[in-house]
Design a protein around this motif. Structure first.
Motif, mmCIF file in Angstrom:
data_model
loop_
_atom_site.group_PDB
_atom_site.id
_atom_site.type_symbol
_atom_site.label_atom_id
_atom_site.label_comp_id
_atom_site.label_asym_id
_atom_site.label_seq_id
_atom_site.Cartn_x
_atom_site.Cartn_y
_atom_site.Cartn_z
ATOM 1 N N LEU A 9 0.680 -1.352 0.044
ATOM 2 C CA LEU A 9 0.001 -0.059 -0.068
ATOM 3 C C LEU A 9 0.894 1.264 -0.025
ATOM 4 O O LEU A 9 0.393 2.508 -0.370
ATOM 5 N N LEU A 10 2.158 1.214 0.558
ATOM 6 C CA LEU A 10 2.662 2.462 0.539
ATOM 7 C C LEU A 10 3.862 2.508 -0.465
ATOM 8 O O LEU A 10 4.267 3.613 -0.336
ATOM 9 N N ALA A 11 4.284 1.628 -0.938
ATOM 10 C CA ALA A 11 5.404 1.714 -1.920
ATOM 11 C C ALA A 11 5.505 2.577 -2.943
ATOM 12 O O ALA A 11 6.570 3.347 -3.434
ATOM 13 N N ASP A 12 4.268 3.038 -3.519
ATOM 14 C CA ASP A 12 4.289 3.657 -4.530
ATOM 15 C C ASP A 12 4.076 5.295 -4.300
ATOM 16 O O ASP A 12 3.787 6.201 -5.239
ATOM 17 N N TRP A 13 3.972 5.418 -2.797
ATOM 18 C CA TRP A 13 3.795 6.788 -2.717
ATOM 19 C C TRP A 13 4.787 7.843 -3.159
ATOM 20 O O TRP A 13 5.927 7.434 -3.206
ATOM 21 N N PRO A 14 4.603 9.096 -3.228
ATOM 22 C CA PRO A 14 5.660 10.071 -3.696
ATOM 23 C C PRO A 14 6.699 10.058 -2.571
ATOM 24 O O PRO A 14 6.439 9.677 -1.401
ATOM 25 N N THR A 15 7.936 9.917 -2.925
ATOM 26 C CA THR A 15 9.043 10.063 -2.054
ATOM 27 C C THR A 15 9.009 10.638 -0.681
ATOM 28 O O THR A 15 9.125 10.486 0.470
ATOM 29 N N GLN A 16 8.985 11.877 -0.912
ATOM 30 C CA GLN A 16 8.670 12.887 0.498
ATOM 31 C C GLN A 16 7.355 12.409 1.465
ATOM 32 O O GLN A 16 7.801 12.498 2.585
ATOM 33 N N GLN A 17 6.144 12.129 0.753
ATOM 34 C CA GLN A 17 5.188 11.864 1.520
ATOM 35 C C GLN A 17 5.341 10.340 2.204
ATOM 36 O O GLN A 17 5.000 10.394 3.225
ATOM 37 N N ARG A 18 6.230 9.456 1.315
ATOM 38 C CA ARG A 18 6.340 8.316 2.118
ATOM 39 C C ARG A 18 7.393 8.346 3.117
ATOM 40 O O ARG A 18 7.175 7.745 4.239
ATOM 41 N N ARG A 19 8.287 9.337 3.132
ATOM 42 C CA ARG A 19 9.400 9.436 4.276
ATOM 43 C C ARG A 19 8.770 10.079 5.400
ATOM 44 O O ARG A 19 8.815 9.781 6.528
ATOM 45 N N ARG A 20 7.887 11.078 5.224
ATOM 46 C CA ARG A 20 7.208 11.631 6.320
ATOM 47 C C ARG A 20 6.191 10.594 7.012
ATOM 48 O O ARG A 20 6.378 10.511 8.277
ATOM 49 N N PHE A 21 5.712 9.723 6.365
ATOM 50 C CA PHE A 21 4.734 8.704 6.844
ATOM 51 C C PHE A 21 5.692 7.649 7.904
ATOM 52 O O PHE A 21 5.320 7.486 8.881
ATOM 53 N N VAL A 22 6.690 7.225 7.166
ATOM 54 C CA VAL A 22 7.632 6.239 7.543
ATOM 55 C C VAL A 22 8.173 6.858 8.774
ATOM 56 O O VAL A 22 8.434 5.828 9.829
ATOM 57 N N GLU A 23 8.589 7.820 9.180
ATOM 58 C CA GLU A 23 9.414 8.397 10.171
ATOM 59 C C GLU A 23 8.603 8.726 11.328
ATOM 60 O O GLU A 23 8.944 8.834 12.437
ATOM 61 N N GLN A 24 7.162 8.736 11.099
ATOM 62 C CA GLN A 24 6.449 8.945 12.416
ATOM 63 C C GLN A 24 5.813 7.517 13.116
ATOM 64 O O GLN A 24 5.210 7.367 14.158
ATOM 65 N N LEU A 25 6.360 6.234 12.501
ATOM 66 C CA LEU A 25 5.880 4.886 13.029
ATOM 67 C C LEU A 25 6.658 4.637 14.172
ATOM 68 O O LEU A 25 7.931 5.164 14.271
ATOM 69 N N SER A 26 6.214 3.971 14.950
ATOM 70 C CA SER A 26 7.102 3.546 16.179
ATOM 71 C C SER A 26 7.639 1.957 15.885
ATOM 72 O O SER A 26 8.556 1.830 16.663
ATOM 73 N N TYR A 27 7.393 1.180 14.955
ATOM 74 C CA TYR A 27 8.229 0.040 14.860
ATOM 75 C C TYR A 27 8.452 -0.914 15.831
ATOM 76 O O TYR A 27 9.366 -1.408 16.324
ATOM 77 N N PRO A 28 6.907 -1.435 16.248
ATOM 78 C CA PRO A 28 7.045 -2.677 17.401
ATOM 79 C C PRO A 28 7.490 -3.805 16.819
ATOM 80 O O PRO A 28 7.306 -4.178 15.837
ATOM 81 N N LYS A 29 8.268 -4.550 17.736
ATOM 82 C CA LYS A 29 9.146 -5.593 17.177
ATOM 83 C C LYS A 29 8.354 -6.528 17.303
ATOM 84 O O LYS A 29 8.167 -7.214 18.768
ATOM 85 N N MET A 30 7.601 -7.374 16.324
ATOM 86 C CA MET A 30 6.729 -8.458 16.516
ATOM 87 C C MET A 30 7.295 -9.813 16.357
ATOM 88 O O MET A 30 6.886 -10.671 17.089
ATOM 89 N N THR A 31 8.462 -9.776 15.752
ATOM 90 C CA THR A 31 9.141 -11.103 15.593
ATOM 91 C C THR A 31 10.639 -10.737 15.577
ATOM 92 O O THR A 31 10.936 -9.583 15.383
ATOM 93 N N ALA A 32 11.456 -11.535 15.516
ATOM 94 C CA ALA A 32 12.983 -11.592 15.279
ATOM 95 C C ALA A 32 13.217 -10.872 13.839
ATOM 96 O O ALA A 32 14.428 -10.070 13.663
ATOM 97 N N ASN A 33 12.408 -11.029 12.800
ATOM 98 C CA ASN A 33 12.454 -10.645 11.525
ATOM 99 C C ASN A 33 11.992 -9.264 11.205
ATOM 100 O O ASN A 33 12.073 -8.444 10.158
ATOM 101 N N THR A 34 11.076 -8.639 12.317
ATOM 102 C CA THR A 34 10.599 -7.379 11.930
ATOM 103 C C THR A 34 11.453 -5.899 11.773
ATOM 104 O O THR A 34 12.472 -6.002 12.251
ATOM 105 N N ILE A 35 11.373 -5.367 10.561
ATOM 106 C CA ILE A 35 11.797 -4.152 10.328
ATOM 107 C C ILE A 35 11.770 -3.270 11.478
ATOM 108 O O ILE A 35 10.444 -2.952 11.975
ATOM 109 N N ASP A 36 12.931 -2.621 12.037
ATOM 110 C CA ASP A 36 12.662 -2.036 13.295
ATOM 111 C C ASP A 36 13.323 -0.344 13.184
ATOM 112 O O ASP A 36 13.505 -0.028 14.154
ATOM 113 N N SER A 37 13.596 0.209 12.136
ATOM 114 C CA SER A 37 13.628 1.370 11.659
ATOM 115 C C SER A 37 13.253 2.208 10.441
ATOM 116 O O SER A 37 12.873 1.280 9.663
ATOM 117 N N ALA A 38 13.015 3.353 10.447
ATOM 118 C CA ALA A 38 12.648 4.103 9.244
ATOM 119 C C ALA A 38 13.332 3.564 7.982
ATOM 120 O O ALA A 38 12.850 3.926 6.964
#
Length: 255
Positions: free
Chosen positions: A138-167
């Motif tokens: 759902l997010l991959a095709d967003w414009p670069t700046q919009q995508r970065r702003r959205f991604v940087e506000q996420l908290s990145y809870p660690k669901m498993t050992a494989n979970t992505i954990d940073s913007a």
């Protein structure tokens, strides 16, 4: 169907192929030019056709307004349902349809696996975007700046050992998804499940939903899951086409 309505639809169908002269339209209708002219004036008054120059007519703006509204009113869940069922029948695994709501994905439809080992997901369940295939799609095709702003506000809870954990890691992952056209969840949300997902686009090319296949690892390894990517992409493409999206080839032409 009334004769006048039938003639009007014939005119609109003819003009869909390009501008036509009064003589051409009269011949298409099998009527005198005066009869064709009366019909064209009625359609022109409603903006269904417009005169391009002294001799030619083409489709008018009212038709484009109606087409746009019809596309806006399409219900993605209703349109997608038969394609989800078909994907479930082909693969035998759990199919999800999801949309984005705030900073999470919401599952709005599901087709259960035919295997005894099943997922306990449900319609209405929410999940983080950073560790789900549908979220990435759902997010991959967003414009670069919009995508970065959205991604940087996420908290990145660690669901498993494989979970992505940073913007930064998530942005790198989204670049990969954008390039390949599909997303994967390699046991990032739940340890025993991996998924592949693809975006569903509307007539403007916007990702309004995503479809995914979710498979327990005990039933299928990752290589086996990748063997189902084309089926997922095909299902997403078919739904997108019904929503009015016209795919373009690398040279920008519709295919």
């Amino acid at each position: 169907m009334s004769q006048s309505l039938e003639r009007g639809l014939t005119v609109l169908t003819a003009l869909a192929a390009g501008p036509q002269t009064l003589d051409q339209l009269a011949q298409r209708l099998g009527v005198h030019k005066s009869t064709a002219m009366r019909l064209l004036r009625t359609l022109e008054s409603g903006r269904f056709v417009r005169r391009e120059d002294v001799h030619h007519y083409r489709l008018g703006s009212a038709l484009f307004d109606l087409a746009h509204q019809a596309l806006e009113d399409l219900d993605v869940r209703g349109v997608a349902r038969p394609h989800l069922v078909a994907l479930g029948e082909i693969s035998g695994h759990t199919v999800h349809l999801a949309t984005l709501e705030d900073d999470q994905v919401v599952y709005i439809d599901k087709v259960d696996s035919r295997h005894p080992v099943r997922m306990y997901s449900r319609i209405g369940r929410r999940a983080p975007v950073h560790c789900t295939a549908v979220g990435k799609a759902l997010l991959a095709d967003w414009p670069t700046q919009q995508r970065r702003r959205f991604v940087e506000q996420l908290s990145y809870p660690k669901m498993t050992a494989n979970t992505i954990d940073s913007a930064e890691r998530f942005l790198t992952e989204l670049d990969r998804v954008r390039a390949q056209g599909y997303a994967v969840d390699r046991s990032e949300h739940e340890d025993f499940i991996h998924c592949v997902g693809a975006p569903i686009r509307n007539h403007r090319g916007e990702a309004v939903a995503a479809v995914s296949l979710s498979v327990p690892k005990v039933l299928l390894d990752f290589d086996g899951l990748m063997g189902l990517v084309d089926d997922v992409l095909r299902a997403a493409g078919e739904v997108s086409a019904e929503l009015g999206w016209q795919q373009k080839n690398p040279k920008g032409k519709e295919v």
